[in-house]
Structure formats: C-alpha cells, structure tokens
Design an enzyme around this catalytic site. Sequence first.
Site, short mmCIF file in Angstrom:
data_model
loop_
_atom_site.label_atom_id
_atom_site.label_comp_id
_atom_site.label_asym_id
_atom_site.label_seq_id
_atom_site.Cartn_x
_atom_site.Cartn_y
_atom_site.Cartn_z
N ASP A 173 -10.94 2.87 4.32
CA ASP A 173 -11.37 1.47 4.16
C ASP A 173 -12.90 1.38 4.11
O ASP A 173 -13.45 0.39 3.64
CB ASP A 173 -10.88 0.64 5.36
CG ASP A 173 -9.68 -0.24 5.01
OD1 ASP A 173 -9.44 -0.49 3.82
OD2 ASP A 173 -8.99 -0.68 5.96
N LYS A 211 0.84 -1.21 0.00
CA LYS A 211 0.00 0.00 0.00
C LYS A 211 0.87 1.25 0.00
O LYS A 211 0.57 2.24 -0.67
CB LYS A 211 -0.94 -0.02 1.21
CG LYS A 211 -2.05 -1.06 1.08
CD LYS A 211 -2.78 -1.36 2.37
CE LYS A 211 -3.74 -2.54 2.16
NZ LYS A 211 -4.35 -3.04 3.39
N GLN A 269 -4.21 -1.71 9.58
CA GLN A 269 -4.18 -3.03 8.97
C GLN A 269 -4.77 -4.06 9.94
O GLN A 269 -4.32 -4.18 11.08
CB GLN A 269 -2.71 -3.40 8.62
CG GLN A 269 -2.57 -4.71 7.88
CD GLN A 269 -3.18 -4.69 6.49
OE1 GLN A 269 -3.05 -3.71 5.74
NE2 GLN A 269 -3.87 -5.76 6.11
#
Length: 294
Positions: free
Chosen positions: A118, A51, A95
């Site tokens: 997200d 990422k 994460q």
Amino acid sequence: MTDIDGNAVAADIRSGVAECVETLQAEGVDPALATVLMSDDPASETYVSMKQNDCEEVGIDGIHVDVDDDAPAEELYDTIDELNADDGVHGILVQLPVPDHVDTERVLRSIDPAKDVDGFHPENVGRLVGGNARFKPCTPHGIQRLLAAADVDPEGKEAVVVGRSDIVGKPIANLLFGRGPGGNATTTVCHSRTDDLASHTRRADIVVAAAGIPEFITADMVSEGTTVIDVGINRVERDGESTLVGDVDYEAVSEKAGAITPVPGGVGPMTRAMLLYNTVKAAAEQHDVDVDLP
Ligand code: NAD
C-alpha cells in the site's frame, strides 16, 4: 473531450503484471499477497474480496487472514509479525479502517516496509517524499498512469489537488510536483480550509478531485480544456435508487474538460491494478528477479 478509460488502462497493466508473474514462477517464485481484515463492515469485506479476485486473475497467490473485530489488538499485530516472517508472502495489506481499539499508526509501522504494497509505512512515505519511492501508493500511482495514457504530461502545468489525505491528496501532490516522468507540475494542494477553492481550480490545467463530497466540482469551477481526474467514490440516492457518483459533476464538467475520468470506470480500476503491480514488484525485489514491470 476525451473520456479516460480506467478499465482499459488497468487491463493493460494487469496483463503486464500477469507476464511478470510468469517470469517469477519460471524462477521458482510464486508471488503472494496477504490481505488482513479486522472488520465486519460489508464495504471492507467487498474491497478485500475484490483484491483477492484480482490476484487470482493474474496468477498471484491470494492469502486472506480474518481477525475478529473484537479480538485484542495484539492479535492483529501478531498476525502482521507472522506474515512479515513468512518468506512465501511478498505483499501485506491490512484493510483500513481497523477498529477503534487498534492503533492504526502501529499497524502501518508494523508491516515490513519491503512488503508494504500500500506504501503507507512511514519509511515508504519518506521515500516517496524524497523522490525515491519504493512503492507508490496505488491510487496516486494509478492517477499518474491515467494522465500518461491520456497523453497529459504534467511537466510545467498547473496541477490543483483538492484534498490533503495521506492516501490520496498528499501522495498525488508529491508525485505531480516531484521530478521525473509524470511529475514536474506546479502543484497546489487545496483542502477544507482553503479560501475560494474555485479561484484555484479555475487556473488549473489538471484538477485532481479527492474531497469525498458528491459532485462537488462543478462546471463553473474548471476552465475549458482542463484535465479532470475524479477520485471520489460516493454512494448517493437518486430517484429512490442507490448509485455511485464521483467528486465531480460529470455531466456538466465533461462539457468543458479536455479529458475526464468517469466514476465508475476511472481511478477505481487503476487503484486495484497498481496493487497487483506493487505485489509483483515486491516479489521480484525480495527474490532478486528481473521482471519487466508494465
Ligand atoms: P478524506 O476524507 O481522508 O480526505 C478528504 C479531503 O478533502 C480532506 O483532506 C479535506 O481537507 C478535503 N476537503 C473536505 N472538504 C473540502 C472542501 N470543502 N474543499 C476542499 N477540500 C475539502 O478522503 P480520501 O480518503 O482522500 O478520499 C477522497 C475520496 O476519494 C472519497 O470519496 C473516497 O471514497 C475516494 N477514494 C477513491 C479511491 C479510488 O480508488 N477511486 C481510493 C481512495 C479514496
């Protein structure tokens, strides 16, 4: 049969995102994504570094914070608070999974919904379900874009989603049956307690496989011409070697499918591209800059 090339579609989105970055920079805004990792799991470390590399490629500032995996949970919550308060950070991604002593729900609730790239904050989940998404979660959004790229309009079609997770199954089902472009399908969600799964997948025009079981969807489970989106990423041993396979038996199903995504090279690159998309969207909204989102 059409192979839906996720790498190509993702590359187009990344180049559109790079143009948005230039627009933002011309207005004095340097879009930035903060990734937070509280894990020593090598797979999670790899995902985060991918990422960060993706950000660099399109000109987004990547900020990374490591929290020791045996640190008190408060340290992670405090890190999120600091990133929420930092005007130079536009997107925050923690994460997952986090260690057992950390409350995942609290983590998701703690992220400022305006920076929740997200799309997992309850406010953003609620907005998605209400048909007014701020950030579409990256994998479902990527799937919607792949269908569009393959000229498959879900409107009026039978879509069958295999899997009901919060990150894939539920949100893609909502997007597929929701109103508007890329939606309006008659959508069925199947899961581990579904009876006779094949009776559902066989009548589908679109199958989205997200069960996390290697090569679970076999040729006898789909009809001729069906569009098959394979979300699964499963590491298996083949001939003594470790290899990646999806949730679909690609070799056999591709003989019947009208269009199909390969693994790797299908949904995976789209998930990564849509995170960059959400980050520039977040930066543009926070600074009230008009950008031409791809
Ligand atoms: P999950 O384990 O949270 O959910 C799996 C779902 O499958 C569950 O809802 C369960 O009810 C359903 N299921 C299990 N067995 C079933 C059965 N026999 N019949 C029908 N349904 C069944 O998984 P997830 O997080 O949604 O991920 C699914 C897969 O997608 C995994 O392989 C994961 O690695 C992959 N994934 C890929 C991407 C990507 O970018 N390509 C992103 C997220 C997840």
